[in-house]
Design a protein around this motif. Structure first.
Motif, PDB file in Angstrom:
ATOM      1  N   SER A 126       0.829  -1.204   0.000  1.00 14.17           N
ATOM      2  CA  SER A 126       0.000   0.000   0.000  1.00 14.17           C
ATOM      3  C   SER A 126       0.862   1.252   0.000  1.00 14.17           C
ATOM      4  CB  SER A 126      -0.912   0.033   1.224  1.00 14.17           C
ATOM      5  OG  SER A 126      -1.848  -1.009   1.173  1.00 14.17           O
ATOM      6  N   VAL A 127       0.605   2.130  -0.973  1.00 13.59           N
ATOM      7  CA  VAL A 127       1.321   3.400  -1.081  1.00 13.59           C
ATOM      8  C   VAL A 127       0.323   4.522  -0.823  1.00 13.59           C
ATOM      9  CG1 VAL A 127       2.633   4.931  -2.593  1.00 13.59           C
ATOM     10  CG2 VAL A 127       2.874   2.457  -2.834  1.00 13.59           C
ATOM     11  N   PHE A 128       0.690   5.433   0.069  1.00 14.87           N
ATOM     12  CA  PHE A 128      -0.106   6.628   0.318  1.00 14.87           C
ATOM     13  C   PHE A 128       0.721   7.829  -0.107  1.00 14.87           C
ATOM     14  CE2 PHE A 128      -2.090   3.496   2.963  1.00 14.87           C
ATOM     15  CZ  PHE A 128      -3.443   3.799   2.876  1.00 14.87           C
ATOM     16  N   ILE A 129       0.118   8.698  -0.926  1.00 16.82           N
ATOM     17  CA  ILE A 129       0.792   9.863  -1.481  1.00 16.82           C
ATOM     18  C   ILE A 129       0.029  11.093  -1.002  1.00 16.82           C
ATOM     19  CG2 ILE A 129       1.465  11.020  -3.619  1.00 16.82           C
ATOM     20  CD1 ILE A 129       1.292   8.154  -4.930  1.00 16.82           C
ATOM     21  N   PHE A 130       0.780  12.125  -0.607  1.00 15.54           N
ATOM     22  CA  PHE A 130       0.178  13.301   0.008  1.00 15.54           C
ATOM     23  C   PHE A 130       0.521  14.547  -0.790  1.00 15.54           C
ATOM     24  CE2 PHE A 130       1.499  10.098   3.024  1.00 15.54           C
ATOM     25  CZ  PHE A 130       0.317   9.812   3.685  1.00 15.54           C
ATOM     26  N   THR A 131      -0.516  15.314  -1.157  1.00  8.27           N
ATOM     27  CA  THR A 131      -0.290  16.559  -1.880  1.00  8.27           C
ATOM     28  C   THR A 131      -0.923  17.712  -1.096  1.00  8.27           C
ATOM     29  OG1 THR A 131      -2.277  16.294  -3.228  1.00  8.27           O
ATOM     30  CG2 THR A 131      -0.213  15.422  -4.125  1.00  8.27           C
ATOM     31  N   ASN A 132      -0.453  18.921  -1.398  1.00  6.37           N
ATOM     32  CA  ASN A 132      -1.006  20.108  -0.754  1.00  6.37           C
ATOM     33  C   ASN A 132      -1.230  21.180  -1.810  1.00  6.37           C
ATOM     34  OD1 ASN A 132       1.517  21.353  -1.228  1.00  6.37           O
ATOM     35  ND2 ASN A 132       2.303  20.570   0.709  1.00  6.37           N
ATOM     36  N   GLU A 133      -1.497  22.400  -1.388  1.00  7.47           N
ATOM     37  CA  GLU A 133      -1.794  23.477  -2.334  1.00  7.47           C
ATOM     38  C   GLU A 133      -0.638  23.763  -3.279  1.00  7.47           C
ATOM     39  OE1 GLU A 133      -2.757  26.704   0.228  1.00  7.47           O
ATOM     40  OE2 GLU A 133      -4.735  25.918   0.704  1.00  7.47           O
ATOM     41  N   LYS A 134       0.583  23.565  -2.811  1.00  6.13           N
ATOM     42  CA  LYS A 134       1.765  23.878  -3.609  1.00  6.13           C
ATOM     43  C   LYS A 134       2.185  22.734  -4.523  1.00  6.13           C
ATOM     44  CE  LYS A 134       3.535  26.829   0.042  1.00  6.13           C
ATOM     45  NZ  LYS A 134       4.548  26.983   1.060  1.00  6.13           N
ATOM     46  N   VAL A 135       1.810  21.515  -4.168  1.00 11.28           N
ATOM     47  CA  VAL A 135       2.257  20.339  -4.905  1.00 11.28           C
ATOM     48  C   VAL A 135       1.040  19.564  -5.387  1.00 11.28           C
ATOM     49  CG1 VAL A 135       3.654  18.244  -4.807  1.00 11.28           C
ATOM     50  CG2 VAL A 135       4.292  20.199  -3.418  1.00 11.28           C
ATOM     51  N   ILE A 136       0.902  19.457  -6.699  1.00  9.95           N
ATOM     52  CA  ILE A 136      -0.231  18.764  -7.318  1.00  9.95           C
ATOM     53  C   ILE A 136       0.293  17.472  -7.960  1.00  9.95           C
ATOM     54  CG2 ILE A 136      -2.083  18.970  -9.026  1.00  9.95           C
ATOM     55  CD1 ILE A 136      -2.295  21.058  -6.818  1.00  9.95           C
ATOM     56  N   LEU A 137      -0.516  16.444  -7.933  1.00 10.47           N
ATOM     57  CA  LEU A 137      -0.145  15.159  -8.534  1.00 10.47           C
ATOM     58  C   LEU A 137      -1.008  14.917  -9.757  1.00 10.47           C
ATOM     59  CD1 LEU A 137       1.449  12.433  -8.295  1.00 10.47           C
ATOM     60  CD2 LEU A 137      -0.543  11.570  -7.083  1.00 10.47           C
ATOM     61  N   ASP A 138      -0.357  14.636 -10.875  1.00  9.25           N
ATOM     62  CA  ASP A 138      -1.058  14.243 -12.091  1.00  9.25           C
ATOM     63  C   ASP A 138      -1.021  12.715 -12.142  1.00  9.25           C
ATOM     64  OD1 ASP A 138      -2.093  13.840 -14.616  1.00  9.25           O
ATOM     65  OD2 ASP A 138      -0.603  15.059 -15.656  1.00  9.25           O
ATOM     66  N   GLU A 139      -2.193  12.093 -12.196  1.00  8.99           N
ATOM     67  CA  GLU A 139      -2.271  10.635 -12.146  1.00  8.99           C
ATOM     68  C   GLU A 139      -1.715   9.967 -13.404  1.00  8.99           C
ATOM     69  OE1 GLU A 139      -6.097   9.131 -10.968  1.00  8.99           O
ATOM     70  OE2 GLU A 139      -6.266  10.606  -9.364  1.00  8.99           O
ATOM     71  N   LYS A 140      -1.781  10.639 -14.543  1.00  2.26           N
ATOM     72  CA  LYS A 140      -1.314  10.028 -15.791  1.00  2.26           C
ATOM     73  C   LYS A 140       0.173   9.645 -15.714  1.00  2.26           C
ATOM     74  CE  LYS A 140      -1.503  10.556 -20.774  1.00  2.26           C
ATOM     75  NZ  LYS A 140      -1.935  11.388 -21.893  1.00  2.26           N
ATOM     76  N   PRO A 141       1.079  10.542 -15.297  1.00  2.00           N
ATOM     77  CA  PRO A 141       2.481  10.126 -15.157  1.00  2.00           C
ATOM     78  C   PRO A 141       2.675   9.065 -14.068  1.00  2.00           C
ATOM     79  CG  PRO A 141       2.314  12.527 -15.133  1.00  2.00           C
ATOM     80  CD  PRO A 141       0.928  11.984 -15.117  1.00  2.00           C
ATOM     81  N   LEU A 142       1.802   9.077 -13.055  1.00  8.66           N
ATOM     82  CA  LEU A 142       1.908   8.047 -12.017  1.00  8.66           C
ATOM     83  C   LEU A 142       1.597   6.669 -12.594  1.00  8.66           C
ATOM     84  CD1 LEU A 142       2.469   7.255  -9.126  1.00  8.66           C
ATOM     85  CD2 LEU A 142       0.154   7.979  -8.521  1.00  8.66           C
ATOM     86  N   TYR A 143       0.567   6.593 -13.438  1.00  3.98           N
ATOM     87  CA  TYR A 143       0.273   5.324 -14.111  1.00  3.98           C
ATOM     88  C   TYR A 143       1.426   4.942 -15.057  1.00  3.98           C
ATOM     89  CZ  TYR A 143      -4.513   4.682 -12.418  1.00  3.98           C
ATOM     90  OH  TYR A 143      -5.614   4.449 -11.632  1.00  3.98           O
ATOM     91  N   MET A 144       2.056   5.940 -15.674  1.00  2.00           N
ATOM     92  CA  MET A 144       3.210   5.654 -16.539  1.00  2.00           C
ATOM     93  C   MET A 144       4.364   5.068 -15.724  1.00  2.00           C
ATOM     94  SD  MET A 144       3.063   8.973 -19.092  1.00  2.00           S
ATOM     95  CE  MET A 144       4.769   8.841 -19.513  1.00  2.00           C
ATOM     96  N   LEU A 145       4.619   5.628 -14.544  1.00  2.00           N
ATOM     97  CA  LEU A 145       5.665   5.094 -13.660  1.00  2.00           C
ATOM     98  C   LEU A 145       5.357   3.651 -13.292  1.00  2.00           C
ATOM     99  CD1 LEU A 145       8.105   5.210 -11.718  1.00  2.00           C
ATOM    100  CD2 LEU A 145       6.558   6.211 -10.018  1.00  2.00           C
ATOM    101  N   LEU A 146       4.122   3.379 -12.920  1.00  6.39           N
ATOM    102  CA  LEU A 146       3.740   2.007 -12.570  1.00  6.39           C
ATOM    103  C   LEU A 146       3.982   1.071 -13.746  1.00  6.39           C
ATOM    104  CD1 LEU A 146       0.396   2.560 -10.600  1.00  6.39           C
ATOM    105  CD2 LEU A 146       2.684   2.194  -9.672  1.00  6.39           C
ATOM    106  N   GLY A 147       3.568   1.476 -14.938  1.00  8.52           N
ATOM    107  CA  GLY A 147       3.762   0.644 -16.125  1.00  8.52           C
ATOM    108  C   GLY A 147       5.229   0.389 -16.415  1.00  8.52           C
ATOM    109  N   GLU A 148       6.054   1.412 -16.272  1.00  6.93           N
ATOM    110  CA  GLU A 148       7.490   1.250 -16.519  1.00  6.93           C
ATOM    111  C   GLU A 148       8.132   0.273 -15.533  1.00  6.93           C
ATOM    112  OE1 GLU A 148      10.972   4.268 -15.788  1.00  6.93           O
ATOM    113  OE2 GLU A 148       9.977   4.744 -17.696  1.00  6.93           O
ATOM    114  N   GLN A 149       7.576   0.201 -14.328  1.00  9.76           N
ATOM    115  CA  GLN A 149       8.108  -0.687 -13.294  1.00  9.76           C
ATOM    116  C   GLN A 149       7.411  -2.054 -13.284  1.00  9.76           C
ATOM    117  OE1 GLN A 149      10.691   0.292 -11.181  1.00  9.76           O
ATOM    118  NE2 GLN A 149      10.766   2.051 -12.538  1.00  9.76           N
ATOM    119  N   SER A 150       6.550  -2.325 -14.262  1.00  8.30           N
ATOM    120  CA  SER A 150       5.746  -3.559 -14.330  1.00  8.30           C
ATOM    121  C   SER A 150       4.855  -3.714 -13.104  1.00  8.30           C
ATOM    122  CB  SER A 150       6.640  -4.788 -14.496  1.00  8.30           C
ATOM    123  OG  SER A 150       7.372  -4.718 -15.681  1.00  8.30           O
TER     124      SER A 150
END
Length: 191
Positions: A126-150
């Motif tokens: 289980s991975v928990f990721i935390f963002t705030n007003e200054k830091v936004i997470l785009d899910e598309k590159p996160l899915y790309m990272l997962l795919g690259e790591q199988s």
């Protein structure tokens, strides 16, 4: 950045919870369950990572034998390599230990490179990721990272006022009205 790599048996759960509680103010909490990655991580990747860590040929051979266990269907046929059975055999705690090693050698090292400044905490799969007003997470590159790591996992997220996310050991995670991550025991009202 907070990275929680809980790999020691003693106090690893309380360390994980502590790291989540001290994360500070957040806008969103993202969760990825990577347990399905057991099926998708190529055995050769596991062998490479394990060999680098183990060193002892007898221990490595034992782990190699485990990784190459046949998967027998109800008719007695070996299904290893077919029907999605190409990764780590899902056989109890040893599978989770091997997955934890692979995630610490892949995901935990790559996430900060892809997403500098974004805090995360991982316990087992289980991975928990935390963002705030200054830091936004785009899910598309996160899915790309997962795919690259199988790796395979569905990304869920919550903000203040949203339903809680399941955590480990029958606890839930939510963001209170002040933007603080809260952990509590799961109740029927949690969902």
């Amino acid at each position: 950045m907070v990275v929680c790599q809980c790999s020691r048996l003693e106090d690893m759960v309380s360390s994980f919870y502590y790291n989540m509680k001290v994360i500070g103010k957040v806008n969103r909490v993202y969760k990825i369950d990577l347990l399905l990655s057991l099926k998708t991580i190529p055995i050769r990747v596991v062998e490479d990572k394990i060999m680098n860590l183990v060193g002892d040929k007898n221990v490595y051979h034992l782990l190699w034998s485990f990784l190459h266990l046949p998967i027998i269907d109800q008719n007695g046929n070996n299904r290893k390599g077919t029907m999605g059975f190409t990764g780590i055999p899902a056989v109890g705690e040893i599978s989770k230990v091997i997955l934890n090693i692979i995630l610490s050698e892949t995901f935990d090292r790559e996430f900060p490179k892809w997403f500098p400044g974004i805090r995360f905490c991982r316990f087992r799969n289980s991975v928990f990721i935390f963002t705030n007003e200054k830091v936004i997470l785009d899910e598309k590159p996160l899915y790309m990272l997962l795919g690259e790591q199988s790796l395979v996992g569905k990304i869920e997220s919550i903000g203040s006022g949203d339903e809680a996310l399941m955590c480990y050991n029958d606890k839930v995670v939510f963001v209170d009205s002040d933007g603080v991550v809260q952990l509590c025991e799961r109740t029927e009202d949690s969902f």
